[in-house]
Design a protein around this motif. Structure first.
Motif, PDB file in Angstrom:
ATOM      1  N   MET A 207     -26.221 -18.932  39.770  1.00 52.11           N
ATOM      2  CA  MET A 207     -25.951 -19.520  38.547  1.00 52.11           C
ATOM      3  C   MET A 207     -25.687 -21.213  38.658  1.00 52.11           C
ATOM      4  O   MET A 207     -26.106 -21.780  38.044  1.00 52.11           O
ATOM      5  N   LEU A 208     -24.929 -21.391  39.696  1.00 51.66           N
ATOM      6  CA  LEU A 208     -24.426 -22.866  39.836  1.00 51.66           C
ATOM      7  C   LEU A 208     -25.807 -23.503  40.446  1.00 51.66           C
ATOM      8  O   LEU A 208     -26.255 -24.582  40.046  1.00 51.66           O
ATOM      9  N   LEU A 209     -26.675 -22.978  41.061  1.00 49.26           N
ATOM     10  CA  LEU A 209     -27.686 -23.663  41.534  1.00 49.26           C
ATOM     11  C   LEU A 209     -28.724 -24.088  40.144  1.00 49.26           C
ATOM     12  O   LEU A 209     -29.385 -24.978  40.374  1.00 49.26           O
ATOM     13  N   LYS A 210     -28.805 -22.982  39.568  1.00 53.48           N
ATOM     14  CA  LYS A 210     -29.573 -23.165  38.226  1.00 53.48           C
ATOM     15  C   LYS A 210     -29.156 -24.204  37.466  1.00 53.48           C
ATOM     16  O   LYS A 210     -29.978 -25.272  36.869  1.00 53.48           O
ATOM     17  N   LEU A 211     -27.737 -24.662  37.369  1.00 51.95           N
ATOM     18  CA  LEU A 211     -27.281 -25.771  36.509  1.00 51.95           C
ATOM     19  C   LEU A 211     -27.638 -27.026  37.416  1.00 51.95           C
ATOM     20  O   LEU A 211     -27.685 -28.038  36.637  1.00 51.95           O
ATOM     21  N   ILE A 212     -27.612 -26.941  38.789  1.00 52.51           N
ATOM     22  CA  ILE A 212     -27.706 -28.149  39.386  1.00 52.51           C
ATOM     23  C   ILE A 212     -29.173 -28.647  39.210  1.00 52.51           C
ATOM     24  O   ILE A 212     -29.258 -29.863  38.965  1.00 52.51           O
ATOM     25  N   VAL A 213     -30.127 -27.716  39.320  1.00 47.40           N
ATOM     26  CA  VAL A 213     -31.882 -27.915  39.183  1.00 47.40           C
ATOM     27  C   VAL A 213     -31.934 -28.434  37.807  1.00 47.40           C
ATOM     28  O   VAL A 213     -32.488 -29.638  37.403  1.00 47.40           O
ATOM     29  N   ILE A 214     -31.145 -27.820  36.567  1.00 44.17           N
ATOM     30  CA  ILE A 214     -31.453 -28.422  35.269  1.00 44.17           C
ATOM     31  C   ILE A 214     -30.910 -29.867  35.191  1.00 44.17           C
ATOM     32  O   ILE A 214     -31.589 -30.682  34.454  1.00 44.17           O
ATOM     33  N   ALA A 215     -29.713 -29.909  35.570  1.00 47.52           N
ATOM     34  CA  ALA A 215     -28.931 -31.316  35.528  1.00 47.52           C
ATOM     35  C   ALA A 215     -29.963 -32.449  36.248  1.00 47.52           C
ATOM     36  O   ALA A 215     -30.141 -33.586  35.674  1.00 47.52           O
ATOM     37  N   LEU A 216     -30.603 -32.025  37.271  1.00 46.09           N
ATOM     38  CA  LEU A 216     -31.417 -33.121  38.189  1.00 46.09           C
ATOM     39  C   LEU A 216     -32.599 -33.130  37.381  1.00 46.09           C
ATOM     40  O   LEU A 216     -33.283 -34.612  37.150  1.00 46.09           O
ATOM     41  N   LEU A 217     -33.106 -32.143  36.747  1.00 48.43           N
ATOM     42  CA  LEU A 217     -34.509 -32.541  35.848  1.00 48.43           C
ATOM     43  C   LEU A 217     -33.969 -33.303  34.616  1.00 48.43           C
ATOM     44  O   LEU A 217     -35.029 -34.143  34.362  1.00 48.43           O
ATOM     45  N   LEU A 218     -33.076 -33.033  33.975  1.00 45.26           N
ATOM     46  CA  LEU A 218     -32.717 -34.076  32.932  1.00 45.26           C
ATOM     47  C   LEU A 218     -32.499 -35.214  33.381  1.00 45.26           C
ATOM     48  O   LEU A 218     -32.946 -36.400  32.681  1.00 45.26           O
ATOM     49  N   PHE A 219     -31.744 -35.595  34.617  1.00 41.70           N
ATOM     50  CA  PHE A 219     -31.576 -36.925  34.909  1.00 41.70           C
ATOM     51  C   PHE A 219     -33.114 -37.460  35.318  1.00 41.70           C
ATOM     52  O   PHE A 219     -33.313 -38.670  35.106  1.00 41.70           O
ATOM     53  N   ILE A 220     -33.890 -36.803  35.950  1.00 47.13           N
ATOM     54  CA  ILE A 220     -35.338 -37.197  36.135  1.00 47.13           C
ATOM     55  C   ILE A 220     -36.230 -37.710  34.840  1.00 47.13           C
ATOM     56  O   ILE A 220     -36.580 -38.821  34.758  1.00 47.13           O
ATOM     57  N   ILE A 221     -35.870 -37.020  33.649  1.00 47.06           N
ATOM     58  CA  ILE A 221     -36.531 -37.396  32.509  1.00 47.06           C
ATOM     59  C   ILE A 221     -35.913 -38.564  31.851  1.00 47.06           C
ATOM     60  O   ILE A 221     -36.493 -39.406  31.292  1.00 47.06           O
ATOM     61  N   PHE A 222     -34.389 -38.486  31.901  1.00 50.60           N
ATOM     62  CA  PHE A 222     -33.787 -39.910  31.551  1.00 50.60           C
ATOM     63  C   PHE A 222     -34.474 -41.002  32.418  1.00 50.60           C
ATOM     64  O   PHE A 222     -34.653 -41.950  31.617  1.00 50.60           O
ATOM     65  N   ASN A 223     -34.579 -41.046  33.560  1.00 47.81           N
ATOM     66  CA  ASN A 223     -35.059 -42.038  34.415  1.00 47.81           C
ATOM     67  C   ASN A 223     -36.466 -42.580  33.926  1.00 47.81           C
ATOM     68  O   ASN A 223     -36.735 -43.562  34.069  1.00 47.81           O
ATOM     69  N   LEU A 224     -37.361 -41.512  33.569  1.00 48.39           N
ATOM     70  CA  LEU A 224     -38.736 -41.770  33.156  1.00 48.39           C
ATOM     71  C   LEU A 224     -38.620 -42.329  31.750  1.00 48.39           C
ATOM     72  O   LEU A 224     -39.143 -43.533  31.597  1.00 48.39           O
TER      73      LEU A 224
END
Length: 69
Positions: free
Chosen positions: A1-18
């Protein structure tokens, strides 16, 4: 579950930087603000997500889908 949260947070940060890079591209050029900084962060975190997924799969934390045939 923690791994999924980390991946989701990183993907949101990627979209934010875009979106940040897009705003810098549309606005008038300002000294000290470079679009390449945001795009570079996006590429770095995209690579980090891929490496994280590969490591999690190698350690058995996640399993790929079974073969369709």
């Amino acid at each position: 579950m923690l791994l999924k949260l980390i991946v989701i947070a990183l993907l949101l940060f990627i979209i934010f930087n875009l979106f940040r890079a897009g705003l810098v591209m549309v606005r008038q050029p300002q000294p000290g603000v470079k679009m390449s900084r945001y795009l570079g962060r996006r590429v770095l975190f995209s690579a980090l997500v891929l490496v994280l997924i590969f490591i999690a799969q190698a350690l058995g934390l996640i399993e790929p889908n079974p073969r369709p045939y």
